[in-house]
Scaffold this motif. Structure first.
Motif, PDB file in Angstrom:
ATOM      1  N   ASP A   1       0.820  -1.218   0.000  1.00  0.00           N
ATOM      2  CA  ASP A   1       0.000   0.000   0.000  1.00  0.00           C
ATOM      3  C   ASP A   1       0.855   1.270   0.000  1.00  0.00           C
ATOM      4  OD1 ASP A   1      -2.413  -1.441   0.052  1.00  0.00           O
ATOM      5  OD2 ASP A   1      -2.300  -1.633   2.230  1.00  0.00           O
ATOM      6  N   LEU A   2       1.912   1.268  -0.789  1.00  0.00           N
ATOM      7  CA  LEU A   2       2.781   2.446  -0.853  1.00  0.00           C
ATOM      8  C   LEU A   2       2.146   3.604  -1.625  1.00  0.00           C
ATOM      9  CD1 LEU A   2       6.429   1.117  -1.399  1.00  0.00           C
ATOM     10  CD2 LEU A   2       5.592   2.506   0.495  1.00  0.00           C
ATOM     11  N   TRP A   3       1.287   3.287  -2.601  1.00  0.00           N
ATOM     12  CA  TRP A   3       0.768   4.339  -3.459  1.00  0.00           C
ATOM     13  C   TRP A   3      -0.032   5.407  -2.696  1.00  0.00           C
ATOM     14  CZ3 TRP A   3       1.658   7.243  -7.166  1.00  0.00           C
ATOM     15  CH2 TRP A   3       0.658   8.023  -7.767  1.00  0.00           C
ATOM     16  N   PRO A   4      -0.924   5.042  -1.757  1.00  0.00           N
ATOM     17  CA  PRO A   4      -1.601   6.106  -0.996  1.00  0.00           C
ATOM     18  C   PRO A   4      -0.629   6.986  -0.231  1.00  0.00           C
ATOM     19  CG  PRO A   4      -2.734   4.012  -0.704  1.00  0.00           C
ATOM     20  CD  PRO A   4      -1.443   3.705  -1.416  1.00  0.00           C
ATOM     21  N   VAL A   5       0.443   6.389   0.306  1.00  0.00           N
ATOM     22  CA  VAL A   5       1.444   7.181   1.035  1.00  0.00           C
ATOM     23  C   VAL A   5       2.196   8.087   0.071  1.00  0.00           C
ATOM     24  CG1 VAL A   5       3.491   7.065   2.504  1.00  0.00           C
ATOM     25  CG2 VAL A   5       1.663   5.380   2.787  1.00  0.00           C
ATOM     26  N   ILE A   6       2.536   7.567  -1.108  1.00  0.00           N
ATOM     27  CA  ILE A   6       3.226   8.376  -2.119  1.00  0.00           C
ATOM     28  C   ILE A   6       2.358   9.551  -2.544  1.00  0.00           C
ATOM     29  CG2 ILE A   6       4.091   8.384  -4.488  1.00  0.00           C
ATOM     30  CD1 ILE A   6       4.939   5.462  -4.050  1.00  0.00           C
TER      31      ILE A   6
END
Length: 484
Positions: free
Chosen positions: A246-251
């Motif tokens: 789930d890196l994309w929401p953080v990015i």
């Protein structure tokens, strides 16, 4: 935000006694975060100022080169990394308020990944500084000196990856006192080492910059050991592979946060670049960099309140209390404004005398004295604007504030500054007046947005964000133990 109807008013507190109790309780919560945050930022910013003070007594060209690299390139990188790290403040603050403490360590590790990859993209700016400054029209002697000096900043920006994220992680749970202790120790060490290496051993720029690098990394390693050795047992469960999920929401949130903060920090950078194209650029840059450093010292107080506003708003939204979030905003804004008014008066009184801390040139000191009224008004605006940015971070409005910053800073402030400085002939003062107007407009817009926000709706949005990204505690803990 479009449906915002409820004004930001002080909630009823059940009588005068109840209000006093709430004020006292909120003040304690505020200063638990703001006190260490202000002290830490003073100490950290002081590292750069101490380096500038020692380098300024080496030579005026070296001082101008340091001013350009630190105010332009370092501020550029600092804006991106600090802005992207502020996404961690939103995520950790709301998760902590929602009693999802195990998520904070995972968010911290995700932020490391995002910021480290970003840092790799920024390194060419520091490797090719001299040709970049030539393209921007800087004098050859200053560009060459800056090119040599900029390589010393590479380990500094790498340290930001960890120092910024550690601070966000710790202050979201009101455990940032350890950061202030480490910052104080590194500040004292930096003064001692700079005095020995520059004044006694005549090591020049290498002595000042080497001391600064060592001081920054001591703080980072101390924070890391505090977290790893049991300082945060509820929020740090060990390294986890879940950090790569789930890196994309953080990015996405990091990019929005980065844009918001960058657009603010780069504003003064453009002021320096425009000044560098005027006649007698070396004196103008020296005077302006001294004023910006003084302004930066005061800004550290406001950034401490920014951190407190972000943490208090995020915690209360995560906990589901719109009423407490509004009350926190009123208290932190009032306290910060009161301190800003006091400093506004003091800097009008003392004017240019403080310049001699940074330079022995009477010409530069006189230029600083002429800029002092603008410096005082900048300090006054700094007492409100960063606090409202902290509210935005706590609520997760980074994208909205980024648009506001573009309009106020880059469509109003900078064009006005160019007209006043170059076309009308007010020079540095004209550029600064234009940019102050942009900051004032941005402050009024943020006041209006905060005033009109429906905070019950913000509570629902915060809790939805926490629920969407949360990993069950048992699953996260098991995964972390396997890795650790």
């Amino acid at each position: 935000m479009e449906d915002a109807k409820e004004k930001l008013l002080l909630p009823a507190a059940g009588g005068e006694l109840g209000l006093r109790q709430r004020l006292w309780a909120e003040q304690k919560k505020l200063w638990v975060v703001a006190g260490p945050a202000i002290f830490t930022r003073f100490s950290t910013f002081g590292l750069s100022v101490i380096s500038q003070a020692f380098i300024g007594h080496i030579g005026s060209t070296e001082l101008a080169a340091y001013a350009l690299v630190s105010t332009v390139l370092l501020r550029f990188a600092n804006g991106i990394l600090l802005g992207m790290a502020s996404a961690l403040e939103t995520l950790c603050g709301q998760a902590f308020g929602a009693k999802q403490s195990h998520m904070l360590g995972i968010y911290l590790q995700r932020s490391w990944i995002v910021l480290f990859l970003t840092t790799l993209l920024l390194l060419p700016l520091f490797i090719f500084t001299a040709p970049i400054l030539r393209l921007l029209g800087q004098e050859e002697s200053i560009a060459v000196a800056a090119g040599r000096l900029s390589l010393w900043f590479v380990p500094i920006i790498i340290s930001f990856v960890f120092s910024f994220t550690f601070q966000m992680f710790l202050q979201s749970q009101s455990k940032n006192r350890i950061v202030s202790y480490l910052a104080a120790a590194s500040f004292g060490l930096h003064i001692l080492l700079s005095w020995i290496s520059v004044s006694k051993l005549a090591m020049g720029v290498a002595g000042a910059m080497g001391s600064m690098i060592l001081a920054l990394w001591i703080t980072v390693l101390g924070q890391f050991l505090f977290i790893l050795c049991g300082g945060c047992p509820d929020t740090w469960k060990g390294f986890s592979w879940m950090a790569f999920h789930d890196l994309w929401p953080v990015i996405r949130l990091s990019i929005s946060s980065g844009a918001m903060v960058c657009l603010e920090l780069w504003y003064n950078t453009i002021l320096v670049l425009l000044t560098g194209k005027m006649k007698d650029a070396e004196t103008a840059i020296d005077a302006l960099s001294i004023c910006l450093n003084i302004n930066g010292w005061e800004l550290m107080i406001s950034l401490g309140f920014l951190a407190a506003a972000g943490v208090r708003v995020a915690n209360e939204l995560g906990a589901g209390s719109a009423r407490n979030a509004k009350f926190s905003i009123v208290v932190v804004t009032t306290v910060s404004l009161a301190l800003g008014l006091l400093l506004f008066v003091l800097f009008l009184l003392f004017r240019g005398e403080i310049a001699y801390i940074f330079t022995g040139s009477s010409k530069v000191a006189a230029a600083v004295a002429g800029l002092s009224p603008l410096l005082a008004f900048s300090i006054l605006l700094n007492s409100v604007q960063p606090v409202l940015s902290g509210v935005a971070v706590g609520a997760g409005w980074q994208s909205l504030v980024a648009y506001v910053n573009v309009a106020c800073y880059y469509l109003i402030g900078i064009p006005l500054g160019v007209v006043l400085g170059y076309l009308i002939g007010f020079h540095v003062k004209g550029i600064w007046i234009g940019m102050l107007i942009g900051t004032a407009v941005q402050t009024f817009v943020l006041v209006w947005i905060t005033w009109r926000t429906d905070w019950d709706k913000q509570v629902a949005m915060a809790q939805a964000r926490v629920s969407k990204w949360v990993i069950p505690a048992a699953e996260g803990t098991n995964t972390e133990r396997q890795v650790a």
